[in-house]
Design an enzyme around this catalytic site. Structure first.
Site, short mmCIF file in Angstrom:
data_model
loop_
_atom_site.label_atom_id
_atom_site.label_comp_id
_atom_site.label_asym_id
_atom_site.label_seq_id
_atom_site.Cartn_x
_atom_site.Cartn_y
_atom_site.Cartn_z
N PHE A 185 -20.05 -1.18 -1.81
CA PHE A 185 -19.40 -1.34 -0.68
C PHE A 185 -19.11 -0.18 0.00
O PHE A 185 -18.65 0.65 -0.14
CB PHE A 185 -18.26 -2.29 -0.68
CG PHE A 185 -18.69 -3.72 -1.12
CD1 PHE A 185 -18.13 -4.72 -0.04
CD2 PHE A 185 -19.30 -4.27 -1.91
CE1 PHE A 185 -18.85 -6.08 0.09
CE2 PHE A 185 -19.61 -5.58 -1.94
CZ PHE A 185 -19.31 -6.40 -1.01
N SER B 117 -15.19 -5.19 -10.58
CA SER B 117 -16.35 -4.30 -10.01
C SER B 117 -17.43 -4.78 -10.94
O SER B 117 -17.16 -5.28 -12.01
CB SER B 117 -15.80 -2.89 -10.23
OG SER B 117 -17.19 -2.31 -10.06
N CYS C 192 -6.32 -5.76 -3.96
CA CYS C 192 -7.37 -4.87 -3.96
C CYS C 192 -7.17 -3.37 -4.22
O CYS C 192 -7.84 -2.47 -4.24
CB CYS C 192 -7.82 -4.54 -2.33
SG CYS C 192 -8.47 -6.34 -1.73
N TYR D 128 -12.41 3.64 -15.50
CA TYR D 128 -12.80 2.63 -14.36
C TYR D 128 -13.20 1.34 -14.82
O TYR D 128 -12.93 0.11 -14.69
CB TYR D 128 -13.59 3.32 -13.32
CG TYR D 128 -13.66 2.22 -12.07
CD1 TYR D 128 -12.65 2.29 -11.11
CD2 TYR D 128 -14.82 1.63 -11.76
CE1 TYR D 128 -12.53 1.49 -9.88
CE2 TYR D 128 -15.00 1.08 -10.49
CZ TYR D 128 -14.04 0.88 -9.68
OH TYR D 128 -14.01 -0.15 -8.47
N ASP E 155 0.69 -1.25 -0.10
CA ASP E 155 -0.17 -0.04 -0.01
C ASP E 155 1.02 1.27 0.04
O ASP E 155 2.16 1.16 0.30
CB ASP E 155 -0.91 0.03 1.26
CG ASP E 155 -2.11 0.99 0.86
OD1 ASP E 155 -2.02 2.17 1.05
OD2 ASP E 155 -3.30 0.21 1.09
N LYS F 284 -11.47 -2.46 -14.92
CA LYS F 284 -12.21 -3.71 -14.23
C LYS F 284 -12.59 -4.56 -15.13
O LYS F 284 -12.41 -5.79 -14.85
CB LYS F 284 -13.17 -3.11 -13.50
CG LYS F 284 -12.96 -2.06 -12.10
CD LYS F 284 -11.66 -2.91 -11.39
CE LYS F 284 -11.41 -1.99 -9.95
NZ LYS F 284 -10.62 -2.45 -9.07
#
Length: 256
Positions: free
Chosen positions: A195, A149, A87, A162, A36, A166
């Site tokens: 989420f 996603s 993730c 995006y 990260d 994905k």
């Protein structure tokens, strides 16, 4: 394969879906390696879960040298890498053409670089480490789980970058699973719906409630712990491979 004694590399592991995954891995007797860029949150998670259980190194998923370095440290510290959960991701909202002009190519490319190329970079490097593992009783050496996603299937207005990133993750799931089958490494993708993550963390409660009401059932935002629960189920079920699993409460996104 189970989480007990597993060593799981989690990108984006300092917050949101990744953090929930890290916490669940450690709670079930495994070790976690956090990739990260957020040093503050990464170090707090190490303090919370203990240095014996968690390794954190500030790492950019698109930097080959940085990823190689943290994976080498992980093997030195924990002896192996048995799973990888990807993730890490970013997003933006720009129409292809708006009153401001065309979608800036640099902004489009940045999302592709982090979400798609970054995911593949970590996959290929962790998979190489996994090939050195001794297979378990069912012949497994490792499991790789990516995060797509529902936008990969029903991208909304302004989500060209995006959705493309994905969609790319969805599209490469089966080919990579086939590539790595000879090594006993499974590859799957989770496609979450709406989420409760940092992406929505700053939204007012009425906005969150309205988004949750879009979900047929349960009519709420998903919880990161529910994502982590699915990660665990995938790791523990050796027949799951080469598949994309929607985790969305039957949600189908509208154009806007």
């Amino acid at each position: 394969m189970d989480l007990m004694n597993s060593v799981v590399v989690v990108t984006g592991g300092a917050s949101g879906l990744g953090e929930a995954t890290v916490r669940n891995v450690v709670a079930n007797g495994g070790k976690a390696v956090i990739i990260d860029l957020n040093e503050e949150l990464g170090n707090k998670l190490v303090e919370s879960l203990g240095e014996d259980n968690v390794l954190f190194v500030k790492t950019n998923v698109v930097d080959e040298a940085e990823v190689q370095a943290v994976l080498t440290l992980a093997v030195e510290k924990f002896g192996k890498i048995t799973a990888n959960v990807n993730c890490a991701g970013i997003g933006n909202a720009h129409k292809t053409v708006s009153k401001k002009g065309p979608f800036e190519l640099k902004a489009f490319k940045k999302v592709i670089d982090v979400n798609l190329i970054g995911t593949f970079n970590v996959i290929r490097l962790t998979a190489e480490k996994m090939t050195a593992n001794q297979p378990n009783d069912t012949g497994e050496r490792g499991v790789i789980i990516n995060t797509a996603s529902v936008a990969a299937f029903e991208g909304q207005m302004g989500q060209a970058a995006y959705s493309a990133s994905k969609g790319g993750i969805v599209g490469m799931t089966l080919p990579i699973a086939r590539d790595l089958a000879e090594y006993g490494i499974r590859v799957l993708t989770i496609a979450p719906g709406l989420f409760e993550t940092p992406l929505l963390g700053g939204a007012p409660e009425n906005v969150k409630a309205a988004l949750g009401a879009m979900v047929p059932f349960p009519q709420r935002l998903g919880q990161p712990s529910e994502y982590a629960q699915l990660v665990q189920a995938i790791i523990e079920n050796p027949m799951l491979n080469g598949e994309v699993i929607r985790l969305d409460g039957a949600l189908r996104m509208q154009p806007k």
